[in-house]
Design an enzyme around this catalytic site. Structure first.
Site, PDB file in Angstrom:
ATOM      1  CB  SER A  14      -0.922   0.009   1.228  1.00 49.40           C
ATOM      2  OG  SER A  14      -1.600   1.251   1.288  1.00 49.40           O
ATOM      3  CE  LYS A  65     -11.784  -0.416  -0.687  1.00 51.25           C
ATOM      4  NZ  LYS A  65     -11.726   0.234  -1.998  1.00 51.25           N
ATOM      5  CG  ASP A 101     -12.723   3.692  -3.162  1.00 46.43           C
ATOM      6  OD1 ASP A 101     -11.606   4.177  -2.873  1.00 46.43           O
ATOM      7  OD2 ASP A 101     -13.048   2.521  -2.875  1.00 46.43           O
ATOM      8  N   GLY A 129     -16.524  -4.386  -5.131  1.00 46.20           N
ATOM      9  CA  GLY A 129     -16.577  -3.285  -4.168  1.00 46.20           C
ATOM     10  C   GLY A 129     -16.206  -1.945  -4.784  1.00 46.20           C
TER      11      GLY A 129
HETATM   12  P1  NAP Z   1     -13.539  -7.072  -5.721  1.00 44.88           P
HETATM   13  O1  NAP Z   1     -14.649  -6.591  -4.850  1.00 44.88           O
HETATM   14  O2  NAP Z   1     -12.808  -8.325  -5.357  1.00 44.88           O
HETATM   15  O3  NAP Z   1     -14.195  -7.258  -7.192  1.00 44.88           O
HETATM   16  C1  NAP Z   1     -13.410  -7.763  -8.235  1.00 44.88           C
HETATM   17  C2  NAP Z   1     -14.120  -7.516  -9.571  1.00 44.88           C
HETATM   18  O4  NAP Z   1     -13.213  -7.921 -10.610  1.00 44.88           O
HETATM   19  C3  NAP Z   1     -15.393  -8.341  -9.758  1.00 44.88           C
HETATM   20  O5  NAP Z   1     -16.263  -7.639 -10.610  1.00 44.88           O
HETATM   21  C4  NAP Z   1     -14.847  -9.596 -10.456  1.00 44.88           C
HETATM   22  O6  NAP Z   1     -15.802 -10.274 -11.238  1.00 44.88           O
HETATM   23  C5  NAP Z   1     -13.831  -8.961 -11.380  1.00 44.88           C
HETATM   24  N1  NAP Z   1     -12.757  -9.857 -11.805  1.00 44.88           N
HETATM   25  C6  NAP Z   1     -11.776 -10.392 -11.045  1.00 44.88           C
HETATM   26  N2  NAP Z   1     -10.930 -11.125 -11.803  1.00 44.88           N
HETATM   27  C7  NAP Z   1     -11.411 -11.051 -13.076  1.00 44.88           C
HETATM   28  C8  NAP Z   1     -10.996 -11.589 -14.328  1.00 44.88           C
HETATM   29  N3  NAP Z   1      -9.895 -12.362 -14.419  1.00 44.88           N
HETATM   30  N4  NAP Z   1     -11.714 -11.304 -15.431  1.00 44.88           N
HETATM   31  C9  NAP Z   1     -12.818 -10.521 -15.349  1.00 44.88           C
HETATM   32  N5  NAP Z   1     -13.282  -9.976 -14.197  1.00 44.88           N
HETATM   33  C10 NAP Z   1     -12.576 -10.249 -13.077  1.00 44.88           C
HETATM   34  O7  NAP Z   1     -12.416  -5.968  -5.905  1.00 44.88           O
HETATM   35  P2  NAP Z   1     -12.647  -4.380  -5.887  1.00 44.88           P
HETATM   36  O8  NAP Z   1     -12.574  -3.872  -4.502  1.00 44.88           O
HETATM   37  O9  NAP Z   1     -13.853  -4.085  -6.689  1.00 44.88           O
HETATM   38  O10 NAP Z   1     -11.320  -3.844  -6.621  1.00 44.88           O
HETATM   39  C11 NAP Z   1     -11.163  -3.956  -8.031  1.00 44.88           C
HETATM   40  C12 NAP Z   1      -9.837  -3.350  -8.408  1.00 44.88           C
HETATM   41  O11 NAP Z   1      -9.887  -1.927  -8.278  1.00 44.88           O
HETATM   42  C13 NAP Z   1      -8.723  -3.835  -7.488  1.00 44.88           C
HETATM   43  O12 NAP Z   1      -7.692  -4.338  -8.258  1.00 44.88           O
HETATM   44  C14 NAP Z   1      -8.298  -2.615  -6.724  1.00 44.88           C
HETATM   45  O13 NAP Z   1      -6.895  -2.582  -6.525  1.00 44.88           O
HETATM   46  C15 NAP Z   1      -8.725  -1.477  -7.637  1.00 44.88           C
HETATM   47  N6  NAP Z   1      -9.038  -0.261  -6.853  1.00 44.88           N
HETATM   48  C16 NAP Z   1      -8.296   0.858  -7.080  1.00 44.88           C
HETATM   49  C17 NAP Z   1      -8.558   2.015  -6.360  1.00 44.88           C
HETATM   50  C18 NAP Z   1      -7.754   3.259  -6.602  1.00 44.88           C
HETATM   51  O14 NAP Z   1      -7.796   4.171  -5.757  1.00 44.88           O
HETATM   52  N7  NAP Z   1      -7.032   3.365  -7.701  1.00 44.88           N
HETATM   53  C19 NAP Z   1      -9.595   2.047  -5.409  1.00 44.88           C
HETATM   54  C20 NAP Z   1     -10.351   0.885  -5.216  1.00 44.88           C
HETATM   55  C21 NAP Z   1     -10.045  -0.258  -5.947  1.00 44.88           C
HETATM   56  P3  NAP Z   1     -16.731 -11.432 -10.592  1.00 44.88           P
HETATM   57  O15 NAP Z   1     -17.871 -10.729  -9.927  1.00 44.88           O
HETATM   58  O16 NAP Z   1     -17.128 -12.243 -11.765  1.00 44.88           O
HETATM   59  O17 NAP Z   1     -15.866 -12.190  -9.619  1.00 44.88           O
END
Ligand code: NAP
Length: 271
Positions: A14, A65, A101, A129
């Site tokens: 992080s 979260k 976010d 999330g």
């Molecule tokens: P999460 O709750 O675990 O959700 C993951 C999402 O990605 C779900 O929609 C999942 O689909 C999809 N997914 C995972 N692997 C995949 C693949 N191989 N092909 C297609 N879809 C896939 O995670 P999250 O909290 O939403 O975070 C998502 C990303 O955003 C993370 O990598 C995080 O680091 C990034 N993020 C960045 C910031 C920033 O400030 N830049 C802030 C927040 C998050 P399914 O529903 O089908 O499993």
């Protein structure tokens, strides 16, 4: 010196401590900001320990979260709408939960990238999330349409239902609902260096944004460029802007983000 921490699993990567310490220096505040690794199911104990150490606030990252949302004694409107909490503030009765976010993404897109959102058609890949946190603020920013696509279709349907807004719809088969002005990757596919499977023809003339940043965003952004995206950006600016919003929630002061973002950008571009 007041104590803050980022809690997640894993959390060793992080950048939040560096960002918050830089904000503290820029605004003349004495802040200690730690990383604390917290396995799923152990957030309540970790928050008790943080409070016992004098902790005033915490940032919550993957995969905690939802747990933070359930544990918060009080929720902001944007946390309730996101059904996820990334910012906790210590209060008399426990922890107050917020979600910064979406504000961070909208600020990065409109201010740092200079991509206006009003009346734009947005394609959102992912329904986890992060997608939950950004959908409402994108609609609030005046977009014309939010078309949601997810590997597991039921989660896209749930996200659209939670938006309760006629502009938010699930992507149609073959994605006949294009063209799009902006394509956002909010999936975690880049964590393993991969790409989400996406409908063809999505990027022609669009801007492409990945919530991931640095090397983990490269596969998606290269693919987008190769398929006609006119501009691309990764999520480093969102990371810094959502941190600035958390800093404001805790300290009542809005830190300057440009110097912090440019310093991190220079480092990340060398990786
Ligand atoms: P999460 O709750 O675990 O959700 C993951 C999402 O990605 C779900 O929609 C999942 O689909 C999809 N997914 C995972 N692997 C995949 C693949 N191989 N092909 C297609 N879809 C896939 O995670 P999250 O909290 O939403 O975070 C998502 C990303 O955003 C993370 O990598 C995080 O680091 C990034 N993020 C960045 C910031 C920033 O400030 N830049 C802030 C927040 C998050 P399914 O529903 O089908 O499993």
């Amino acid at each position: 010196m007041s104590l803050y921490a980022v809690l997640g699993y894993p959390v060793g990567h992080s950048l939040s401590p560096r960002i918050h310490e830089a904000f503290a220096a820029l605004t003349g505040r004495a802040v200690r900001y730690e990383r604390r690794e917290v396995p799923p199911g152990q957030l309540a104990a970790a928050l008790s320990a943080l409070a016992a150490d004098g902790g005033q606030g915490a940032n919550i990252t993957v995969p905690l979260k939802g747990e933070a949302f359930a544990l918060a004694a009080r929720l902001s409107a944007r946390a309730r709408r996101a059904r996820a909490v990334n910012t906790l503030s210590r209060e008399d009765g426990g922890w107050a939960g917020d979600n910064t976010d979406g504000a961070g993404l909208v600020c990065d897109l409109t201010v740092n990238c200079g991509w206006p959102l009003r009346d734009r058609r947005v394609f959102l890949a992912g329904a986890g999330g992060a997608a939950q946190g950004i959908a409402g603020p994108l609609l609030d920013a005046g977009i014309a349409a939010l078309v949601v696509f997810n590997r597991t279709p039921g989660r896209a349907e749930a996200l659209v239902a939670a938006c309760a807004d006629p502009r938010a719809v699930v992507a149609s088969a073959g994605c006949a609902d294009g063209p799009f002005d902006l394509v956002i990757n909010a999936t975690a596919a880049g964590l393993s260096g991969g790409l989400p499977a996406l409908p063809a023809g999505l990027f022609a003339g669009a801007a492409a944004y990945d919530l991931m940043y640095g090397p983990k965003a490269r596969a998606f952004l290269s693919y987008a460029r190769a398929h006609g995206a006119r501009q691309v950006a990764d999520g480093l600016g969102m990371l810094v802007e959502q941190a600035a919003e958390s800093f404001f929630v805790w300290h009542g002061v809005r830190p300057p983000t440009a110097p912090v973002l440019s310093r991190l950008r220079a480092e990340i571009d060398q990786v």
